[in-house]
Design a protein around this motif. Structure first.
Motif, PDB file in Angstrom:
ATOM      1  N   ASN A 185      -0.771   8.456 -12.426  1.00 49.41           N
ATOM      2  CA  ASN A 185      -0.800   6.981 -12.390  1.00 49.41           C
ATOM      3  C   ASN A 185       0.581   6.452 -12.787  1.00 49.41           C
ATOM      4  OD1 ASN A 185      -0.720   6.218 -15.375  1.00 49.41           O
ATOM      5  ND2 ASN A 185      -2.385   7.711 -15.355  1.00 49.41           N
ATOM      6  N   ASP A 193      -4.105  -5.259  -9.247  1.00 48.47           N
ATOM      7  CA  ASP A 193      -3.840  -3.813  -9.310  1.00 48.47           C
ATOM      8  C   ASP A 193      -3.190  -3.438 -10.641  1.00 48.47           C
ATOM      9  OD1 ASP A 193      -4.705  -3.837  -6.695  1.00 48.47           O
ATOM     10  OD2 ASP A 193      -3.072  -2.590  -5.927  1.00 48.47           O
ATOM     11  N   THR A 243      -3.986   6.750  -9.002  1.00 49.62           N
ATOM     12  CA  THR A 243      -4.559   5.650  -9.801  1.00 49.62           C
ATOM     13  C   THR A 243      -5.587   6.184 -10.810  1.00 49.62           C
ATOM     14  OG1 THR A 243      -6.137   5.307  -8.011  1.00 49.62           O
ATOM     15  CG2 THR A 243      -4.234   3.846  -8.037  1.00 49.62           C
ATOM     16  N   THR A 265       3.072   2.026  -1.865  1.00 52.46           N
ATOM     17  CA  THR A 265       3.231   2.436  -3.263  1.00 52.46           C
ATOM     18  C   THR A 265       2.339   3.636  -3.589  1.00 52.46           C
ATOM     19  OG1 THR A 265       3.598   0.109  -3.787  1.00 52.46           O
ATOM     20  CG2 THR A 265       3.109   1.572  -5.648  1.00 52.46           C
ATOM     21  N   TYR A 266       1.100   3.575  -3.074  1.00 53.82           N
ATOM     22  CA  TYR A 266       0.117   4.599  -3.454  1.00 53.82           C
ATOM     23  C   TYR A 266       0.300   5.924  -2.690  1.00 53.82           C
ATOM     24  CZ  TYR A 266      -1.831   0.680  -5.930  1.00 53.82           C
ATOM     25  OH  TYR A 266      -1.983  -0.386  -6.779  1.00 53.82           O
ATOM     26  N   GLU A 278       0.808  -1.227   0.000  1.00 50.40           N
ATOM     27  CA  GLU A 278       0.000   0.000   0.000  1.00 50.40           C
ATOM     28  C   GLU A 278       0.845   1.284   0.000  1.00 50.40           C
ATOM     29  OE1 GLU A 278      -3.376   0.880  -0.169  1.00 50.40           O
ATOM     30  OE2 GLU A 278      -3.308  -1.119  -1.037  1.00 50.40           O
TER      31      GLU A 278
END
Ligand code: GLN
Length: 311
Positions: A101, A221, A81, A75-76, A73
């Protein structure tokens, strides 16, 4: 089936080869390779499926996959996204300073930032080893393309500095842009690309080597982001016309995934106005129409009958 598509499109002379660096401008525009690898492991190919090319932006979903496996998580916190609706090299960031993104340059550079922070000078080898496992064979490296890209990477450096300013990237901008440029300069054939795609189609296990590489959550994902953002500012129309998670690169390569069924790899250098390969796009439209592969096609039942048609 593949032969028919190849025959119908080989004389299509539309599009322009990328010419922003001499090493790409000098590629042979007549090269046209198509390959499909099924999740059962069988390989079908035709045309120039064994001609290597630099993978360019097709690297993006694979570095994202490696990052998601390691950072989850977190990463975000570095990347959004949402589709950007803009070209791959857009310098535009979201209101909170993140790249839209991971499928556009800004986002891919942010993913390289995470890898570079963790592995330093070893980051490229780490990424390359990961790609080799997705492909089930070693990728090459095009030194000429790398040298021309790195000596002209002004806009990627500008995006990276902007992200450094917003704390998305650490201070080591040069090392991170170098890593991103190196991953774009790795070379693969259409058959290797199709195997990489098939690893995603096969929920993270390479169907040829049976190497289990990614967790199902990572694959979910990556495919979602490929579906919504993989084809730049053509992503929406692609979703309607072809309906597959996919990624294209400026060398004229396209990788597409039919979930649980097949991986598709294509190469043909002339590009359309969105920067996507003309012949590769047309091939995908034909393939999905004839085999009913669109994700929301009522006749797509995930049937292994597909392999019968592909012969
Ligand atoms: N190396 C290219 C760049 O960063 C890759 C972009 C692409 O394939 N669209 O500009």
């Amino acid at each position: 089936m593949l032969l028919d598509i190849h025959r119908q499109l080989i004389d299509n002379g539309q599009g322009q080869v990328a010419d922003y660096i001499p090493a790409l401008a000098s590629v042979d525009p007549s090269h046209f390779g198509l390959a499909i690898v099924a999740t059962e492991g069988d390989i079908h190919s035709c045309g120039d499926a064994d001609v290597p090319f630099t993978i360019q932006s097709v690297s993006k979903p694979f570095t994202l996959a490696l990052v998601l496996e390691q950072f989850g998580e977190e990463t975000y916190e570095r990347v959004g996204t949402e589709p950007s609706g803009e070209a791959f090299n857009s310098i535009h960031l979201t209101a909170d300073g993140k790249p839209f993104n991971p499928m556009i340059n800004a986002g891919a550079i942010a993913m390289c930032g995470l890898m570079h922070d963790r592995y330093g000078d070893e980051a490229f080898d780490e990424i390359r080893r990961g790609y080799d496992r997705f492909a089930g064979s070693e990728l090459g490296f095009d030194e000429d393309v790398y040298q021309s890209e790195i000596s002209t990477a002004h806009s990627n450096r500008a995006i990276a500095h902007l992200m450094c300013h917003g704390n998305i990237l650490s201070e080591n901008v040069d090392g991170i842009v170098d890593l991103y440029t190196r991953q774009c300069s790795l070379t693969a054939t259409a058959t290797q690309l199709a195997t990489m795609a098939a690893t995603l189609a096969n929920v993270g296990t390479n169907p040829v080597t049976h190497d289990s590489i990614l967790s199902p959550v990572t694959v979910r994902d990556v495919l979602s982001l490929m579906f919504t953002c993989g084809m730049y500012d053509y992503a929406g129309k692609w979703a309607v016309e072809v309906g597959l998670p996919a990624k294209s690169g400026v060398s004229g390569d396209v990788l597409a995934v039919v979930n649980r069924q097949i991986g598709i790899g294509l190469y043909s250098p002339p590009l359309d106005d969105h920067g996507n390969s003309v012949r590769a796009i047309k091939s995908c439209i034909r393939l999905t129409e004839e085999l009913g592969l669109h994700a929301f096609e009522f006749s797509n039942q995930g049937s292994s009958l597909l392999s019968v048609y592909l012969r």
